[in-house]
Design an enzyme around this catalytic site. Structure first.
Site, short mmCIF file in Angstrom:
data_model
loop_
_atom_site.label_atom_id
_atom_site.label_comp_id
_atom_site.label_asym_id
_atom_site.label_seq_id
_atom_site.Cartn_x
_atom_site.Cartn_y
_atom_site.Cartn_z
CB ILE A 701 31.76 -5.02 -65.80
CG1 ILE A 701 30.56 -4.36 -66.50
CG2 ILE A 701 32.06 -6.39 -66.35
CD1 ILE A 701 30.78 -4.15 -67.99
N GLY A 702 30.41 -3.27 -63.05
CA GLY A 702 30.36 -1.93 -62.48
C GLY A 702 29.08 -1.70 -61.72
CE LYS A 723 22.10 2.76 -66.95
NZ LYS A 723 22.54 4.16 -66.93
CG ASP A 829 26.32 12.53 -63.30
OD1 ASP A 829 27.19 13.20 -62.72
OD2 ASP A 829 26.05 11.36 -63.00
#
Length: 1001
Positions: A701-702, A723, A829
């Site tokens: 999905i990413g 992840k 970030d």
């Protein structure tokens, strides 16, 4: 022969003389030259960058510079005595050659880009009396030679980046009257030798990051002092008694420090003081007796301290403009004398433990504009004279125990703009005139026992934007006149006894964003012309007696994401047009609907949205029992046997396929699952093997700098995000040779998220690792990232209240990292793609692969993303929470403008520079996202200002995240903005209204 020669010579001489005379007459510039002071100024011009051509008049065709821009000369001697070039966009080092102008007495380069350090040669400007270099880019230490300028009276170096300690020579000024060093980076201690400059009339050192310092008692020697501003100076200890000797003091600002102990009694000796600012400290004890001595006092703000006791009668008897004692621990009643102050126009005592009744004469003798006594223990009736003088604008009494009726006198108070009476014990009918007050934009009566009907006089409330009357006992019809309120954005009337049909005039409310009338007795059909509600975000009509068909037009409402029509008598088919909506909340249960479900909703996840409708048909179990019974008639015993056998074969086949598939996946990955190490941070309902089985490309999905992200649906029905970090050799910041986060990033993320428990930080369930592979398992965020949603075609579903909620949530998460974690954590970030959204658009800060613990160490590699990196990275790589604050400011600008941080349309600018330039050249309307509703413009502008504060080029000028959270919450509570000075800049002394957190008006 000789005679002829002489004649020719004479003739030639005469012609030459005539030619010279003609040249003098018509070309005086050939013989006139610029004087020495003009030549000095020409050299100044050569040393400065002048993109706007302000110095274009500085030319060598004049004999003196007295007519040049910014230059003033003595009328007799024609010598330069003043150089004023404020706000001229000049850049370059300080021009020391100006000190050669021997009669120069005033020099102002305010608000330019004068950079580098201020040279010690400044002392050669021996005749200077006024020096203003505020709002430039000067840095380094303060020159010790400034005190050698014998006649210097006014010195303003505010808004620069001077650092270090005060030079000891600053105690030797001979005639200095004004010293302003506001908003620099001075980090030494507050010196006592400033008490030796007896000529000082103004001392402003506010907003410098001094080392923890006490207020020097020696400042009490400055008997000529009129202004003392020390807010935001990291002051500790107690307020010294010696300040009572400052008999000429008019402004005293000690706010935003860590002062403790009691307010000294000597403060009552400041007989000329007009304003005292002590808010946001840790002061304790009672307000000292003797405040009646302060006959000139007009404003006292001691909010956000630990004061206790009662409010002295003598304080309330003063001729105050504003009395602010919020967020303390006062107990007892308000003295009757507060009602007798003829100059009191603001009374703000919110968030205390005050009891008893408000004085019955409150407002009778004073021009009251604002009354805010929220969140106390007041009881009794609302005083009837509050608007006696006809200027009352705000009446905020929420969360008390007021009883009785709304005074009839308030129904004539045409100046009222904001009325909040939530959660009291008020009762009776609302006066008819009160419904129709022409200036009121917020009317909040929630949580009382009001009865009667909504009066038809509401048609006069032309400015009404928000009408909140839920949880009362209102009866009768909603009047047709409500359709005349063209500015109405929110109407909430749930949990009452309203009856009759919805007025057809509701469709005229084109700005309506929320209509909530659930739990009433409404009947009849929905208006058929609903297509005009283009801004409607929420429609909740649950638990009424509405009937008829659901209009097809509901499916054409572009902004609708909350629809609840459950518990009514709707019949007929579900309009297929509902498939056009993007709904987060959807409920049509417990009606009389029939027919087939639209294909989009014929799924098990929507089952609960249709329960209690016997006529609905679908393959979903329980929705259509009659059809199931029909299918089981006839050969029931045969069919049952066939189904059982087929089911058994199917189950065995699935088991066999699953076993083969797992072996295939295992062989495909070449991974030995026995070597995986699972580290959990919460109680888990799954194993690492389930996670591994979901790592297929179809579940991606990413993908980003850290690695790929997979969606994993587990056997227990739970959905998680996995992840998988990239591999490779590492650099110091946790990145590999391609800039991807790997092993160290894995350790950083686990180290950071494993110990964090906060509602606005993404939850890390567990981590799995082998020598070659690292996995992080998070809670799944169904709405993805803010960046993807905001900058895609789905951005229109992010209305302003949703964006505001996201900003507050993300700010609270970052505030927790910076200020509540031990040790503090810098994310490094922060960007919109790293802010994830749950099913209700709640925000979570995510991706901690480059996060670092705050410390003195500098990084060898810049972390962050283009457009979000703070400008100080150009000269330092030191980890600091101020860089996070800058990045969050960019996120705020994204939310307000709807634009990307880097866009080809900006040219060589980023979003921050584009916003600033566009605001200056075109105005606010060219900055705001056109998709946002104009009714929220004031609130959006205030959030934009917060974003600009966060993106200040100087780190010291950026507020802390805790302050950012507070400012955002104050916007939501519709508090008044800070006061400004004559330059339009925020004043070092200001008042912040924090009375009603949580509202969006």
């Amino acid at each position: 022969m000789q005679r002829n020669q002489n004649t020719c010579s004479f003739s030639l001489s005469l012609e030459t003389t005539m030619l010279l005379l003609l040249l003098l007459l018509f070309c005086p510039s050939l013989v006139l030259s610029l004087n020495q002071e003009g030549l000095y100024l020409q050299r100044v011009k050569l040393g400065l960058d002048d993109p706007d051509g302000v110095l274009s008049s500085w030319n060598d065709r004049d004999d003196t510079p007295c007519n040049w821009t910014g230059i003033t000369c003595d009328s007799l001697t024609r010598s330069v005595n003043s150089v004023h070039l404020s706000q001229s966009n000049l850049a370059g080092p300080f021009p020391t050659i100006l000190c050669r102008l021997r009669n120069l007495s005033s020099l102002s380069l305010y608000n330019n880009s004068i950079n580098s350090s201020l040279p010690v040669e400044i002392s050669t400007c021996q005749n200077l009396q006024h020096l203003n270099l505020a709002q430039n880019l000067l840095l380094g230490p303060l020159p010790s030679t400034l005190s050698e300028i014998p006649n210097l009276r006014h010195l303003d170096l505010s808004g620069n980046s001077f650092s270090g300690d005060f030079p000891a020579t600053f105690g030797h000024f001979r005639r200095l009257e004004e010293l302003s060093l506001l908003e620099n980076l001075l980090n030494g201690t507050l010196p006592s030798f400033l008490g030796n400059v007896s000529t000082l009339r103004q001392l402003n050192l506010s907003y410098n990051p001094f080392s923890p310092s006490q207020i020097p008692p020696e400042l009490g020697n400055l008997t000529s002092l009129e202004t003392l501003w020390l807010s935001g100076c990291n002051l500790v200890g107690q307020i010294p008694d010696s300040l009572g000797r400052l008999k000429n003091l008019r402004d005293l600002d000690l706010a935003l420090n860590s002062l403790h102990g009691p307010i000294p009694k000597s403060i009552t000796e400041l007989t000329n003081v007009v304003q005292i600012e002590l808010y946001n400290n840790s002061l304790s004890g009672e307000i000292p007796a003797g405040m009646s001595n302060l006959t000139a006092l007009r404003r006292l703000d001691a909010s956000m301290n630990d004061l206790d006791g009662t409010i002295p009668d003598e304080l309330c008897g003063l001729q105050l403009d504003s009395l602010t004692l919020s967020e303390n621990h006062f107990v007892g009643n308000i003295p009757v004398s507060v009602a007798r102050s003829p100059y009191l126009f603001e009374l703000k005592l919110f968030k205390n433990r005050l009891t008893g009744k408000l004085p019955s004469d409150l407002g009778r003798n004073s021009p009251l504009k604002v009354v805010d006594v929220s969140e106390n223990l007041f009881s009794g009736e609302i005083p009837e004279h509050l608007c006696e003088n006809g200027v009352l604008e705000q009446l905020v009494l929420i969360y008390n125990s007021f009883s009785g009726n709304i005074p009839a006198s308030l129904s004539k108070c045409r100046s009222l703009t904001r009325v909040r009476l939530r959660n009291n014990r008020l009762s009776g009918e609302v006066p008819a005139g009160f419904w129709g007050l022409p200036q009121v934009y917020l009317l909040e009566l929630v949580g009382n026992s009001f009865s009667g009907q909504i009066s038809k006089t509401i048609s006069g409330a032309a400015n009404l934007s928000v009408l909140l009357i839920s949880r009362n006992q209102f009866t009768g019809n909603i009047p047709d006149e409500i359709g005349l309120l063209a500015n109405l954005v929110e109407f909430s009337g749930s949990d009452n006894q309203l009856s009759g049909p919805l007025p057809s005039t509701l469709v005229n409310l084109t700005k309506l964003g929320s209509l909530d009338l659930h739990n009433n007795n409404l009947s009849g059909e929905l208006p058929s012309e609903m297509g005009s509600w283009n801004n409607l975000n929420e429609l909740n009509l649950a638990n009424n007696e509405l009937s008829g068909k659901i209009p097809d037009q509901i499916g054409s409402l572009p902004a609708l994401n909350y629809l609840d029509l459950s518990g009514n008598l709707f019949s007929g088919k579900i309009p297929p047009e509902l498939e056009n909506l993007k709904l987060n909340q959807f409920n049509l249960s417990n009606n009389r609907l029939s027919g087939d479900l639209p294909p989009l909703y014929a799924k098990q996840i929507y089952r609960d949205s249709f329960l209690g409708n016997p006529g609905l048909c679908s393959d979903m179990v329980g929705l259509c029992p009659t059809r199931s019974e029909a299918k089981n008639q006839g050969f029931a015993w045969l069919l049952r046997s066939i189904f059982i056998l087929a089911g058994l074969v199917f189950v065995l086949g699935v088991i066999w396929f699953y076993w083969k598939f797992r072996n295939f996946k295992k062989n495909k990955r070449g991974v030995d699952k026995s070597k995986w190490i699972l580290t959990s941070f919460h109680k888990l309902g799954f194993s690492e093997y389930e996670i591994l089985d979901c790592l297929d490309e179809e579940n991606v999905i990413g993908s980003g700098a850290s690695g790929k992200v997979y969606k994993a649906v587990l056997s227990n029905g739970e959905t998680v995000a996995v992840k998988k970090l990239w591999g490779g050799s590492m650099k110091e910041d946790g990145s590999d040779e391609n800039g991807r986060i790997s092993d160290d990033g894995f350790e950083a993320e686990v180290e950071t998220l494993g110990k964090i428990r906060h509602k606005n930080i993404v939850r890390l369930w567990c981590c799995c690792s082998t020598r070659d592979c690292k996995l992080l398992v998070y809670e799944f965020m169904p709405n993805g990232s803010l960046g993807d949603l905001l900058h895609s075609s789905k951005g229109s579903c992010l209305d302003w209240p949703t964006r505001y909620k996201i900003a507050v949530d993300a700010a609270e998460g970052l505030s927790y990292l910076h200020l509540d974690c031990v040790p503090p954590i810098v994310h490094r970030d922060v960007k919109s793609n790293n802010i994830l959204l749950d099913g209700e658009f709640g925000a979570r800060v995510a991706d901690f692969g480059v996060a670092k613990v705050v410390g003195p160490k500098s990084m060898s590699v810049i972390a962050g993303s283009c457009g979000y990196i703070a400008p100080e990275y150009a000269y330092t790589l030191r980890v600091n929470e101020k860089s996070d604050i800058y990045s969050f400011g960019v996120v705020i600008l994204e939310l307000v403008t709807g634009r990307l941080p880097i866009d080809p349309e900006f040219g060589d600018k980023d979003l921050v520079k584009w916003v600033c330039t566009t605001l200056d050249q075109k105005g606010i309307d060219h900055v705001l996202d056109p998709k946002l509703e104009s009714c929220f413009k004031e609130e959006i502008c205030r959030v934009l200002n917060i974003g600009l504060l966060c993106t200040s080029p100087l780190p010291i000028n950026r507020p802390s995240m805790r302050k950012v959270v507070k400012m955002l919450q104050e916007v939501g509570a519709d508090n008044k903005p800070k006061t400004t000075n004559n330059d339009g800049k925020l004043s070092p002394y200001y008042y912040e209204d924090t009375s009603d957190q949580g509202s969006v008006i």
